[in-house]
Design a protein around this motif. Sequence first.
Motif: not given
Length: 88
Positions: A61-87
């Motif tokens: 599955k998607a992952f964060n660098v550095p590691a984050w212990h919550g759901p990857a798709h709920m990270s600031g990078a995913a949300i603020l970076g514009g990750a696709p909503p289907w992730v």
Amino acid sequence: MQVFCLATPESADLQCKVCGQHYALYFDKSHEQLEHAMQLVQEALEQHHNSSAEATVHPEKAFNVPAWHGPAHMSGAAILGGAPPWVA
């Protein structure tokens, strides 16, 4: 800085130097920090290969660098970076 990494079957922002897997990258910071972020992700991808050169060593599955212990798709990078909503 946090980077959300999403495996993709086609050419993307970064390719693992060991196995060739492609990744789309999403940032919670400005794109001016792109070079540093890409270096951090490349180092993380290489660490995944400590035990094998196969692409299967990377997280499925998607992952964060550095590691984050919550759901990857709920990270600031995913949300603020514009990750696709289907992730998820």
